[in-house]
Design an enzyme around this catalytic site. Structure first.
Site, PDB file in Angstrom:
ATOM      1  N   GLU A   1      10.987   3.586   1.365  1.00  0.00           N
ATOM      2  CA  GLU A   1      10.381   2.703   2.360  1.00  0.00           C
ATOM      3  C   GLU A   1      10.722   1.242   2.080  1.00  0.00           C
ATOM      4  O   GLU A   1      11.034   0.467   3.004  1.00  0.00           O
ATOM      5  CB  GLU A   1       8.872   2.927   2.379  1.00  0.00           C
ATOM      6  CG  GLU A   1       8.478   4.303   2.900  1.00  0.00           C
ATOM      7  CD  GLU A   1       7.021   4.651   2.598  1.00  0.00           C
ATOM      8  OE1 GLU A   1       6.270   3.730   2.237  1.00  0.00           O
ATOM      9  OE2 GLU A   1       6.658   5.834   2.713  1.00  0.00           O
TER      10      GLU A   1
ATOM     11  N   GLU B   1      -1.364   5.679  -4.014  1.00  0.00           N
ATOM     12  CA  GLU B   1      -2.826   5.648  -4.130  1.00  0.00           C
ATOM     13  C   GLU B   1      -3.431   7.045  -4.194  1.00  0.00           C
ATOM     14  O   GLU B   1      -4.595   7.203  -4.568  1.00  0.00           O
ATOM     15  CB  GLU B   1      -3.435   4.853  -2.962  1.00  0.00           C
ATOM     16  CG  GLU B   1      -3.399   5.542  -1.603  1.00  0.00           C
ATOM     17  CD  GLU B   1      -2.047   5.382  -0.931  1.00  0.00           C
ATOM     18  OE1 GLU B   1      -1.882   5.906   0.173  1.00  0.00           O
ATOM     19  OE2 GLU B   1      -1.163   4.729  -1.509  1.00  0.00           O
TER      20      GLU B   1
ATOM     21  N   ASP C   1     -18.035  18.999 -38.877  1.00  0.00           N
ATOM     22  CA  ASP C   1     -16.837  18.817 -38.062  1.00  0.00           C
ATOM     23  C   ASP C   1     -17.040  17.809 -36.939  1.00  0.00           C
ATOM     24  O   ASP C   1     -16.076  17.365 -36.318  1.00  0.00           O
ATOM     25  CB  ASP C   1     -16.406  20.153 -37.437  1.00  0.00           C
ATOM     26  CG  ASP C   1     -16.023  21.182 -38.485  1.00  0.00           C
ATOM     27  OD1 ASP C   1     -15.340  20.806 -39.451  1.00  0.00           O
ATOM     28  OD2 ASP C   1     -16.426  22.352 -38.348  1.00  0.00           O
TER      29      ASP C   1
ATOM     30  N   ASN D   1       2.749   6.702   5.093  1.00  0.00           N
ATOM     31  CA  ASN D   1       2.135   6.762   3.759  1.00  0.00           C
ATOM     32  C   ASN D   1       0.937   7.704   3.747  1.00  0.00           C
ATOM     33  O   ASN D   1       0.742   8.480   2.804  1.00  0.00           O
ATOM     34  CB  ASN D   1       1.709   5.354   3.340  1.00  0.00           C
ATOM     35  CG  ASN D   1       1.129   5.319   1.952  1.00  0.00           C
ATOM     36  OD1 ASN D   1       1.810   5.573   0.969  1.00  0.00           O
ATOM     37  ND2 ASN D   1      -0.161   5.030   1.864  1.00  0.00           N
TER      38      ASN D   1
ATOM     39  N   ASP E   1     -16.663  24.101 -35.961  1.00  0.00           N
ATOM     40  CA  ASP E   1     -17.907  24.699 -35.483  1.00  0.00           C
ATOM     41  C   ASP E   1     -19.143  24.150 -36.180  1.00  0.00           C
ATOM     42  O   ASP E   1     -20.256  24.446 -35.770  1.00  0.00           O
ATOM     43  CB  ASP E   1     -17.875  26.227 -35.662  1.00  0.00           C
ATOM     44  CG  ASP E   1     -17.606  26.628 -37.111  1.00  0.00           C
ATOM     45  OD1 ASP E   1     -17.654  25.754 -38.003  1.00  0.00           O
ATOM     46  OD2 ASP E   1     -17.340  27.822 -37.359  1.00  0.00           O
TER      47      ASP E   1
ATOM     48  N   THR F   1       2.350  11.445   4.046  1.00  0.00           N
ATOM     49  CA  THR F   1       3.140  11.952   2.912  1.00  0.00           C
ATOM     50  C   THR F   1       2.369  11.926   1.601  1.00  0.00           C
ATOM     51  O   THR F   1       2.472  12.845   0.787  1.00  0.00           O
ATOM     52  CB  THR F   1       4.437  11.137   2.763  1.00  0.00           C
ATOM     53  OG1 THR F   1       4.113   9.748   2.591  1.00  0.00           O
ATOM     54  CG2 THR F   1       5.317  11.310   3.976  1.00  0.00           C
TER      55      THR F   1
ATOM     56  N   VAL G   1       0.833  -1.202   0.000  1.00  0.00           N
ATOM     57  CA  VAL G   1       0.000   0.000   0.000  1.00  0.00           C
ATOM     58  C   VAL G   1       0.866   1.249   0.000  1.00  0.00           C
ATOM     59  O   VAL G   1       0.582   2.240  -0.694  1.00  0.00           O
ATOM     60  CB  VAL G   1      -0.944  -0.003   1.221  1.00  0.00           C
ATOM     61  CG1 VAL G   1      -1.699   1.318   1.324  1.00  0.00           C
ATOM     62  CG2 VAL G   1      -1.920  -1.158   1.111  1.00  0.00           C
ATOM     63  N   ALA G   2       1.976   1.221   0.766  1.00  0.00           N
ATOM     64  CA  ALA G   2       2.852   2.387   0.831  1.00  0.00           C
ATOM     65  C   ALA G   2       3.559   2.629  -0.499  1.00  0.00           C
ATOM     66  O   ALA G   2       3.788   3.770  -0.895  1.00  0.00           O
ATOM     67  CB  ALA G   2       3.882   2.195   1.942  1.00  0.00           C
TER      68      ALA G   2
ATOM     69  N   ASP H   1     -10.257  24.459 -38.244  1.00  0.00           N
ATOM     70  CA  ASP H   1     -11.217  24.824 -39.268  1.00  0.00           C
ATOM     71  C   ASP H   1     -10.905  26.255 -39.724  1.00  0.00           C
ATOM     72  O   ASP H   1     -10.125  26.964 -39.086  1.00  0.00           O
ATOM     73  CB  ASP H   1     -12.631  24.734 -38.685  1.00  0.00           C
ATOM     74  CG  ASP H   1     -13.705  24.952 -39.736  1.00  0.00           C
ATOM     75  OD1 ASP H   1     -13.480  24.587 -40.896  1.00  0.00           O
ATOM     76  OD2 ASP H   1     -14.767  25.499 -39.389  1.00  0.00           O
TER      77      ASP H   1
END
Length: 873
Positions: free
Chosen positions: A680, A271, A615, A705, A611, A708, A266-267, A313
């Site tokens: 780590e 995540e 397109d 974790n 536009d 930080t 996990v560390a 365009d």
């Protein structure tokens, strides 16, 4: 027996019974809607991300060991990321539905010989539709009757000049006519009757909708993060397995080592990355909105920073989207009309000085005649601010504007010479003639039209030299992209017989008018900014090749004729490699798709602006579609990822800067987070060899974790743009998110942080201090020092959130050593103040080393080998 007029053969239209039968047989005149992706499928797509898969495995293992607090934290991160991603996707991809909304809600048709109004969805093939000024054409059809019918087809074809429509009275009913109208186009002037030939999926809108079926692919950042996630997952699992095996070999309890390995996994996995990306994209979207760029899909923010090709365009993007009579020529000299749009405010410049009708009688005669032989009008803005609008043919409106800028009053001109008769413009004669009564009772005939039919006898009685000079000038103007009109007149004491031969011969040339849709003032500046940023601009339009090349040359996109190709050459296979051109003229919607795809296949990240309805497919296929917010159709806006509220291409450059800021911040976070994760893992791997059986407990790993990678990591996503970012080329599309030297840098920082931590731990162990608490404190504090050293603009308050986040995290890290409840949770011991000071000094080293590294290895991405060399005009 004479052939009846084509309109007479369809005078009654369909019967109601036949219309009902055809409606059941052919279906409703609507474009099929795209099926919505169910929410469960969107959730599943979010959970398939490799980083999320690693977190899911970690959550399952953590639950298996009974560690509910850690499992809850992991599941919370997964839930927040998934919900944010699904919410963004639910609002996307409504382009096909917009095509249906664009169709006229009702239509006037003939049924059983009587005019009636029916829903546009009930129009069927064979119906006789009645069209008038301002109507939206409900279906494709052939014109069977027309009176001054002028249709704006720019939304479908990109052609900036409205097209005249007429019927051929002698054409057999089965013959396909060149005079057809398409669903979604708008009647600018006149009236007509149209026999419907295509509805729903068989119409022009339906065919374009079919081209829009391809779902947008992954953005460059999503592709890079997906590759990175797979590699990181494999490496993390392998290293954590090594830590587990080493612990078991040393006789550590199985349950403790399993929890330790899970905590380390996990560390090691950043995540917070989904949260960092989401925050960076959201802040980028907010900044873009302040600069008139509305983001419809958050990933589009980052994609802009990776763009290598900007396919633009012409009408309304590089140009103003309004016709302007810019060049004036008479046998006595030339002049230029200046101003903005159809606003009468402006000047006519000759020899570098503004002139009026009194100063330039030849120009006054030319523009006075242009006001008389004119059926358009100008509408001022309703509230006194905004833009003037053309009523009727935009080309004729441009003539009115030029006359006003010379100081002519149209109402006074018309009162002095009221119109008494006319011969309307038609495509066969290519000219329009009006007859006016002068104050002395004489008649003045005014004629304007294409130079090729005007500059010859018997239309003109001028000397051959004058006609030759005028023809040469008209050719030059046409080559420069102007639509050229020749204007001539004649005075008669008596009324001549009413015929084209009598009225359109024996005229004297007054001059030429060069009309075009002028480039925006910012076009060349924008193109130059793109080139400095390593982005190659290309022009894709349905307009005439000469017009397209002239506009592109003015904007600085092309300089040579061999850089221009056409849709016909593409169709015939003679255009060569599509990526060899810089201007593509007379293109169809499917060819726009091919061009965009060709650039993407060559390894480029393509942004497409547009536009019109035509397109839409290309906007959807490009890596990022950019639509005009004011002039753009709803189809273009819904197909696009980014909408320019001010219709200004320069806004794209500002958006590119934001995109590069987002990508730089993602890399900044990865360097910080992965360096910490590496440190780590190294501490856990090397600690036992230095006499520390288990350097950190599982709870201590997760606490470091959390602090930080939490607020400080997310705050790095809000860092401001670095100076000079728009003077660098874009990232090579094939480059890894950790490319351009980021891998060595993060490994070096990870080794440094681990080294500092292990030195402190060994010192504490040899000195008889609580070495595990020292390890815990130094490892967390040093990583926070690295976060401060990662700032884009050190010494400023550009991102106060990062300063607050680091300060809060550092306070909580220290609290984990001194507060009894946290000590009990984390298994730490209080440290003497001397040890605390040493830990603080070591954390400062993290900041210093990070700043030195950023100075030695600045973010200077190399140019992609496949990046095109921009053309210079």
């Amino acid at each position: 027996m004479p052939t009846p007029h084509r309109a007479e053969r369809f005078a009654a239209g369909l019967s109601r019974e036949e219309a009902a039968r055809r409606l059941e047989e052919c279906g409703a005149n609507v474009v099929a809607r795209e099926r919505r992706t169910p929410v469960w499928r969107r959730v599943l797509q979010q959970l398939r991300d490799p980083l999320i898969v690693v977190l899911l495995v970690a959550a399952v293992l953590t639950l298996t060991t009974g560690d509910l607090p850690d499992a809850s934290v992991i599941l919370l991160v997964i839930t927040v990321n998934t919900v944010a991603g699904v919410v963004q996707e639910v609002r996307a991809e409504r382009a096909v539905a917009a095509l249906t909304a664009l169709s006229a809600p009702t239509a006037r048709v003939l049924r059983d010989g009587a005019e009636c109004s029916v829903p546009a969805a009930d129009v069927v093939p064979g119906d006789l539709v009645l069209l008038g000024e301002g109507d939206i054409v409900p279906a494709d059809g052939e014109v069977v009757d027309a009176a001054l019918l002028l249709v704006d087809e720019s939304a479908l074809t990109g052609e900036s000049v409205p097209v005249e429509k007429a019927a051929d009275a002698d054409r057999p009913p089965s013959t396909v006519s060149a005079d057809t109208v398409s669903a979604g186009t708008v009647v600018v002037r006149g009236r007509g009757r149209v026999q419907v030939t295509g509805t729903g999926p068989d119409s022009a809108l339906g065919r374009i909708a079919a081209l829009m079926g391809t779902a947008p692919g992954l953005t460059p950042l999503q592709r890079r993060l997906a590759r990175f996630g797979r590699v990181l997952a494999a490496v993390t699992v392998a290293l954590c397995a090594v830590v587990l095996a080493l612990g078991l070999v040393r006789g550590q309890p199985v349950e403790l080592m399993v929890v330790t390995a899970i905590s380390l996994a996990v560390a090691a996995v950043p995540e917070s990355l989904p949260a960092v990306v989401t925050l960076a994209l959201a802040l980028g979207a907010r900044r873009m909105a302040e600069r008139h760029a509305i983001v419809r899909r958050l990933p589009a923010v980052e994609t802009l920073g990776s763009v290598t090709v900007l396919a633009t365009d012409k009408t309304g993007t590089l140009t103003e989207g309004r016709m302007a009579a810019e060049r004036l020529w008479t046998p006595q000299g030339e002049a230029t009309a200046s101003g903005i749009g159809y606003d009468p405010e402006g000047h006519v410049i000759r020899d570098g000085h503004p002139v009026t009708a009194r100063d330039a009688p030849d120009l006054a005669e030319l523009l006075r005649a242009s006001l008389l032989c004119n059926d358009a009008g100008l509408e001022p803005p309703p509230d006194g601010s905004g833009r003037w609008r053309a009523m009727g043919d935009p080309t004729e409106a441009a003539l009115l504007t030029a006359g006003a800028r010379l100081g002519l009053d149209r109402a006074a001109v018309e009162r002095a010479a009221p119109r008494v008769d006319e011969i309307p413009f038609d495509s066969a004669r290519k000219r329009m003639t009006t007859v006016h009564r002068a104050p002395d009772g004489a008649l003045r005939i005014v004629c304007k039209g294409a130079p090729e039919v005007m500059l010859r006898p018997p239309v003109l009685i001028d000397a051959p030299d004058t006609r030759t000079r005028a023809a040469a000038r008209a050719e030059t103007l046409a080559r420069d992209g102007y639509r050229v009109l020749a204007v001539a007149s004649a005075d008669h004491d008596e009324t001549p017989p009413r015929s084209t031969d009598a009225w359109e011969s024996g005229l004297s040339l007054l001059g030429l008018v060069g009309i075009l849709d002028p480039p925006r003032d910012t076009s060349r500046t924008t193109v130059t900014a793109c080139e400095h940023a390593g982005i190659a601009p290309v022009l894709i339009t349905g307009d005439h090749p000469l017009t397209a090349r002239a506009v592109a040359a003015r904007a600085g996109i092309v300089a040579r004729e061999d850089e221009v190709t056409t849709g016909m050459r593409i169709r015939q296979g003679t255009a060569g490699p599509l990526t060899a051109s810089r201007v593509y003229a007379r293109t169809t919607p499917d060819q726009k798709l091919d061009i965009v795809q060709a650039w993407r296949a060559a390894g480029h990240v393509v942004a497409m602006t547009g536009d019109g309805v035509n397109d839409g497919p290309a906007l959807r296929r490009a890596d990022i579609g950019v639509a005009m917010g004011q002039r753009g159709t709803e189809v273009a806006r819904q197909a696009a990822d980014l909408v320019l509220a001010d219709d200004n291409l320069a806004t794209v450059v500002a958006a590119v800067e934001e995109g590069r800021r987002v990508y730089a911040n993602v890399r900044r976070f990865l360097l910080y987070a992965l360096a910490g994760g590496t440190a780590e893992i190294l501490v856990m791997l090397l600690g036992p060899f230095l006499g520390m059986p288990l350097p950190l407990l599982p709870a201590q790993i997760l606490w470091i974790n959390l602090l930080t990678h939490g607020l400080p990591g997310v705050a790095l996503g809000a860092e401001p743009v670095e100076p000079g970012v728009m003077r660098h080329p874009p990232r090579p599309p094939e480059e890894s998110v950790l490319g351009a030297g980021l891998w060595p840098r993060l490994l070096a920082m990870g080794v440094f942080v681990a080294g500092v931590t292990l030195v402190a731990a060994v010192w504490a162990r040899e000195a008889g201090r609580p070495w595990q608490s020292v390890t815990f404190l130094v490892l967390g504090a040093t990583q926070l020092g690295v976060a401060l050293g990662s700032r884009a603009r050190p010494g400023s308050l550009a991102n106060p959130f990062l300063l607050l986040a680091v300060g809060t995290a550092l306070a909580l890290q220290v609290a984990g050593v001194y507060l009894p409840p946290l000590r009990a949770l984390l298994g730490t011991e209080p440290l003497p103040l001397v040890d605390l000071a040493i830990a603080g000094a070591l954390s400062g080293l993290g900041h210093v080393v990070m700043r030195v590294q950023r100075w030695l290895f600045p973010e200077r991405p190399p140019r992609s080998r496949s990046a095109p060399a921009p053309a210079h005009g």
